[in-house]
Design a protein around this motif. Structure first.
Motif: not given
Length: 127
Positions: A2-3, A23, A25-26, A28-29, A76-78
């Motif tokens: 996960v980044q 935020a 990425s990588g 699944t949030f 939004k992966n946030t």
């Protein structure tokens, strides 16, 4: 993997507000419970807030409860940290972190519960 990338820090006067974002990425949030930590000048990194994968469960450090709100938008992966009524003692580098599981454990406040970390964003509160 996960980044994580934090943003939204800055300089604000005491009593003001800021909203931090993290935020991801990588992986699944929604697979990860998440947390916010902070490290003030000359201090150890400390727990601020944590949130489960769905957002249904949240925890806060006593020092920020009632002033800060953690939330997430999985679409939004946030993740967010809304900070109100800021005090000079809130000055720190704020880090977001991802736990290896969707669920928060009983030791959600420990740094070693999280295995992915962002680079941090500086928050400075002037008096």
């Amino acid at each position: 993997q996960v980044q994580l990338v934090e943003s939204g820090g800055g300089l604000v006067q005491g009593g003001g507000s800021l909203k931090l974002s993290c935020a991801a990425s990588g992986r699944t949030f929604s697979s990860n419970a998440m947390g916010w930590f902070r490290q003030g000048p000359g201090k150890e990194r400390e727990f601020v807030a944590a949130i489960s994968w769905s957002g249904a469960i949240t925890y806060y450090a006593y020092s920020v409860k009632g002033r800060f709100t953690i939330s997430r938008d999985n679409a939004k992966n946030t993740m967010y940290l809304e900070m109100n009524s800021l005090k000079p003692e809130d000055t720190a580098v704020y880090y977001c972190a991802a736990a290896p599981s969707r669920y928060l454990t009983g030791t959600y406040y420990r740094r070693n519960e999280y295995n992915f970390w962002g680079q941090g964003t500086q928050v400075t509160v002037s008096s």
